[in-house]
Design a protein around this motif. Structure first.
Motif, PDB file in Angstrom:
ATOM      1  N   LEU A 110     -12.164   1.452  11.241  1.00 32.42           N
ATOM      2  CA  LEU A 110     -10.983   0.623  10.956  1.00 32.42           C
ATOM      3  C   LEU A 110     -11.374  -0.733  10.368  1.00 32.42           C
ATOM      4  N   ALA A 111     -10.681  -1.142   9.320  1.00 35.43           N
ATOM      5  CA  ALA A 111     -10.926  -2.444   8.681  1.00 35.43           C
ATOM      6  C   ALA A 111      -9.705  -3.337   8.911  1.00 35.43           C
ATOM      7  N   PRO A 112      -9.872  -4.667   8.795  1.00 33.95           N
ATOM      8  CA  PRO A 112      -8.720  -5.562   8.946  1.00 33.95           C
ATOM      9  C   PRO A 112      -7.613  -5.172   7.963  1.00 33.95           C
ATOM     10  N   GLY A 113      -6.383  -5.172   8.472  1.00 33.13           N
ATOM     11  CA  GLY A 113      -5.233  -4.838   7.618  1.00 33.13           C
ATOM     12  C   GLY A 113      -4.889  -3.356   7.599  1.00 33.13           C
ATOM     13  N   ASP A 114      -5.772  -2.511   8.154  1.00 31.01           N
ATOM     14  CA  ASP A 114      -5.478  -1.076   8.173  1.00 31.01           C
ATOM     15  C   ASP A 114      -4.250  -0.788   9.048  1.00 31.01           C
ATOM     16  N   VAL A 115      -3.540   0.264   8.678  1.00 36.96           N
ATOM     17  CA  VAL A 115      -2.385   0.685   9.473  1.00 36.96           C
ATOM     18  C   VAL A 115      -2.666   2.088  10.003  1.00 36.96           C
ATOM     19  N   VAL A 116      -2.533   2.253  11.318  1.00 38.65           N
ATOM     20  CA  VAL A 116      -2.690   3.569  11.950  1.00 38.65           C
ATOM     21  C   VAL A 116      -1.280   4.089  12.214  1.00 38.65           C
ATOM     22  N   VAL A 117      -1.018   5.314  11.769  1.00 36.05           N
ATOM     23  CA  VAL A 117       0.339   5.862  11.890  1.00 36.05           C
ATOM     24  C   VAL A 117       0.307   7.069  12.830  1.00 36.05           C
ATOM     25  N   GLY A 118       0.940   6.943  13.980  1.00 39.63           N
ATOM     26  CA  GLY A 118       0.977   8.055  14.938  1.00 39.63           C
ATOM     27  C   GLY A 118       2.127   8.986  14.591  1.00 39.63           C
ATOM     28  N   LYS A 119       1.815  10.261  14.345  1.00 40.32           N
ATOM     29  CA  LYS A 119       2.865  11.245  14.056  1.00 40.32           C
ATOM     30  C   LYS A 119       2.972  12.295  15.161  1.00 40.32           C
ATOM     31  N   SER A 120       1.913  12.458  15.938  1.00 42.12           N
ATOM     32  CA  SER A 120       1.917  13.482  16.991  1.00 42.12           C
ATOM     33  C   SER A 120       3.044  13.186  17.979  1.00 42.12           C
ATOM     34  N   THR A 121       3.547  14.247  18.636  1.00 40.28           N
ATOM     35  CA  THR A 121       4.600  14.065  19.643  1.00 40.28           C
ATOM     36  C   THR A 121       3.937  13.699  20.966  1.00 40.28           C
ATOM     37  N   VAL A 122       4.242  12.500  21.479  1.00 39.90           N
ATOM     38  CA  VAL A 122       3.529  12.003  22.669  1.00 39.90           C
ATOM     39  C   VAL A 122       4.506  11.524  23.738  1.00 39.90           C
ATOM     40  N   VAL A 181       3.741  -1.674   4.300  1.00 36.07           N
ATOM     41  CA  VAL A 181       2.766  -0.635   3.924  1.00 36.07           C
ATOM     42  C   VAL A 181       3.433   0.745   4.000  1.00 36.07           C
ATOM     43  N   LEU A 182       4.148   1.007   5.095  1.00 35.20           N
ATOM     44  CA  LEU A 182       4.799   2.323   5.228  1.00 35.20           C
ATOM     45  C   LEU A 182       5.899   2.516   4.192  1.00 35.20           C
ATOM     46  N   ASP A 183       6.587   1.429   3.851  1.00 34.73           N
ATOM     47  CA  ASP A 183       7.617   1.532   2.800  1.00 34.73           C
ATOM     48  C   ASP A 183       6.983   2.006   1.491  1.00 34.73           C
ATOM     49  N   GLU A 184       5.737   1.565   1.265  1.00 33.32           N
ATOM     50  CA  GLU A 184       5.052   1.991   0.041  1.00 33.32           C
ATOM     51  C   GLU A 184       4.639   3.462   0.146  1.00 33.32           C
ATOM     52  N   VAL A 185       4.148   3.862   1.344  1.00 29.42           N
ATOM     53  CA  VAL A 185       3.772   5.272   1.548  1.00 29.42           C
ATOM     54  C   VAL A 185       4.977   6.166   1.276  1.00 29.42           C
TER      55      VAL A 185
END
Ligand code: UDX
Length: 437
Positions: A110-122, A181-185
Motif C-alpha cells: 500500500l502507498a499513500p493515497g491508495d484506496v482499498v475497496v471492500g466488496k466481499s459480504t462481511v 477516486v471511486l467516482d472515477e472508477v
C-alpha cells in the motif's frame, strides 16, 4: 486507473474483467494457480453468461492480467477485495479468514493515497476493524466499503450496469478524497444515472445483508403460502400473480418451489443472525431462523411427494432429476436445493439419475455418489418419476408428449412451478407442482 482485484473467483473474475471493460488497467491476484492460469489464458473458469466473451475481448487489450504474486498489486491506486466469506464449518457465522489474509497480503504494497475497496459480504463491524489495521500499516491509505449485488447468471450485466452503487466512507477529508477516486472508477455507470448511496461503513455493510435477507424472506413467504395452498386446494402461482400486481409487493422473487440456495442467500442470512447475536440484537432477526426453516422444509416436501406418487417408497425406483445447479444459467452447486433433494432420494434407496446442462462437473465433485448423465434423454430413459428442480430454459420448454415416450411412468414433480399443468396432464402425465392443486 490502475486497479488491483484480490480474489478472482465468482466475484473477482467478473469484477476484474468488467473493470477492464470500463477502461481501467487491471491486475487480478489469486492464490489458486488453476484459476489464474485459466483467466490468464482468457478462459472463464466457470459458467457465467457473457464472461467468456468479456475475457476474450479484454485479453487482446493488454489491460487485464492475472497472477498469483501478491506483490503485483503495488503501483495500483485502487485495490478491490473480492474474496469469499463462506459459512464457518458447523456454525452460522461467516469465515473471514480469506478477507483477513487478503488485507495482510496487501498491506506491504500500500502507498499513500491508495484506496482499498471492500466488496466481499462481511458481518457489520468488519470494515471498521480492517480500516484500523490498514491505518497501522499505511496511515495515508483509505478503506471504502462498496458491496456488490450481482446475481449469478446476470453477473456481467449487473456489474456493468448496476441498479445502485453504495459507498461506505470514513468521515473527513480522507473519505471525501476516496469518494472522488471511486467516482472515477465508476464514471461510466454513474454517467448512466445509476443511483449512488453514500454512507458510513456499518450502513454499507448492512445494506448487502439486509437486501439478501429481504429477498430470502420474500421467497420463504411465498413458500409458506404454498404450504397453505397445498392444504386448502389453492394455486400459489395465481396467488403470487395476484398479489404481485400490487406494486408495493411486486411479482419478482415470489416464485414458490424448492426454495433458495447458492453461495449467498443461505449463508448470508445465517451469518447475519450470528452477528446480530454477537451485538446483542438477536431478537431482531429471529424471523430469519423461520425463513431458513421454511426454505429447508420445501426440500423435505418434494421428497415426501416423490414417495407419495411412487406409492409409498422410492426404493429401487428410477428417478430422473433435471437440474443440479442452484439456479439456471449457472454451474454453481453451492447449497443447491436440487442436488440436496437428489441426494436425499439416493440415500432413501432410489436410483437417481441427474442431468444438468452445465453443472455436472461441479456436482460430481460435491456429490460423487450420484449418477450423472450428460444427455436429458439418457437421464429420463425408463424413469418411474421425473423431477424438474432447476428451471433451465430447455427443461421449461420440454415437449411432454415426446418425453412421455422415454419414461416408464409419466409422473412429473415440477419443483419450480414452471410447467403448464394442463399441457402435461393432456399429454398423459401425472403432474404435481408445489402449492398447486
Ligand atoms: C443473490 C442476490 O440476488 C444478489 O443480489 C446477491 O449479490 C447475491 O445473492 P444469487 O445467489 O445469484 O444472488 O441468486 P438469486 O437470483 O438471488 O437466487 C437465489 C436462490 O433463490 C436460487 O436458488 C433461486 O432458484 C431461488 N429463488 C429465486 C426462488 O426460489 N424463488 C424466486 O422467486 C427467486
Amino acid at each position: 486507473m490502475r486497479i488491483s482485484v484480490i480474489g478472482c473467483s465468482y466475484l473477482g473474475a467478473v469484477t476484474s474483467s468488467c473493470l477492464a471493460r470500463l477502461g481501467h488497467d487491471v491486475t487480478g491476484v489469486d492464490i489458486d494457480p488453476r484459476l489464474v492460469d485459466e483467466l490468464s489464458a482468457g478462459r472463464a473458469p466457470f459458467f457465467e453468461p457473457g464472461l467468456q466473451d468479456l475475457l476474450s475481448e479484454q485479453a487482446g487489450t493488454g489491460r487485464l492480467r492475472y497472477t498469483t504474486d501478491a506483490a503485483a498489486v503495488a503501483g495500483s491506486a485502487v485495490h478491490f477485495v473480492c474474496v469469499g466469506t463462506p459459512q464457518r464449518m458447523g456454525e452460522n457465522a461467516a469465515d473471514l479468514s480469506q478477507v483477513d489474509a487478503a488485507i495482510e497480503a496487501l498491506l506491504p504494497s500500500l502507498a499513500p493515497g491508495d484506496v482499498v475497496v471492500g466488496k466481499s459480504t462481511v458481518p457489520v463491524g468488519t470494515a471498521t476493524r480492517l480500516a484500523a489495521r490498514i491505518a497501522e500499516a499505511q496511515p495515508e491509505a483509505t478503506l471504502v466499503w462498496n458491496p456488490e449485488f450481482l446475481r449469478e447468471g446476470f453477473a456481467v450485466e449487473d456489474t456493468l450496469h448496476p441498479d445502485r452503487i453504495v459507498y461506505g466512507l470514513p468521515d473527513g477529508p480522507a473519505g471525501a478524497r476516496a469518494k472522488l477516486v471511486l467516482d472515477e472508477v465508476y464514471a461510466a455507470p454513474l454517467a448512466e444515472g445509476t443511483p449512488l448511496v453514500v454512507t458510513d461503513y456499518p450502513t454499507a455493510e448492512l445494506v448487502k445483508v439486509a437486501a439478501n435477507s429481504f429477498l430470502a424472506t420474500k421467497i420463504s413467504f411465498i413458500n409458506a403460502m404454498a404450504e397453505l395452498c397445498e392444504v386448502a386446494g389453492a394455486d400459489v402461482t395465481a396467488l403470487a400473480d395476484a398479489i404481485g400486481h400490487d406494486d408495493r409487493i411486486g411479482r419478482k422473487f415470489l416464485n414458490a418451489g424448492i426454495g433458495f440456495g447458492g453461495g449467498c442467500l443461505p449463508k448470508d442470512i445465517r451469518a447475519f443472525m450470528a452477528r446480530a447475536g454477537e451485538l446483542g440484537a438477536d431478537q431482531a432477526l429471529t424471523f430469519l431462523r423461520e425463513v431458513d426453516t421454511i426454505n429447508l422444509r420445501r426440500r423435505d416436501r418434494v421428497v415426501e411427494i416423490a414417495r407419495q406418487v411412487l406409492d409409498g417408497s422410492v426404493i429401487d425406483r428410477r428417478i430422473a432429476v433435471l437440474g443440479a445447479a442452484f439456479k439456471p444459467n449457472s454451474d454453481d452447486v453451492r447449497d443447491s436445493p436440487a442436488l440436496d433433494v437428489a441426494a436425499r432420494l439416493h440415500v432413501q434407496g432410489a436410483e437417481v439419475r441427474v442431468t444438468d446442462p452445465h453443472a455436472i462437473e461441479n456436482a460430481r465433485r460435491t456429490h460423487p455418489g450420484l449418477t450423472y448423465l450428460a444427455g436429458l434423454d439418457e437421464a429420463v430413459e425408463g424413469a418411474d418419476l421425473v423431477l424438474l428442480l432447476t428451471e433451465w430454459r430447455e427443461y421449461v420448454s420440454l415437449d411432454p408428449a415426446e418425453l412421455a415416450k422415454l419414461v416408464r411412468t409419466p409422473i412429473v414433480i415440477d419443483g419450480r412451478n414452471v410447467l403448464n399443468p394442463r399441457a402435461w396432464r393432456d399429454a398423459g402425465w401425472t403432474y404435481r407442482g408445489l402449492g398447486r392443486p
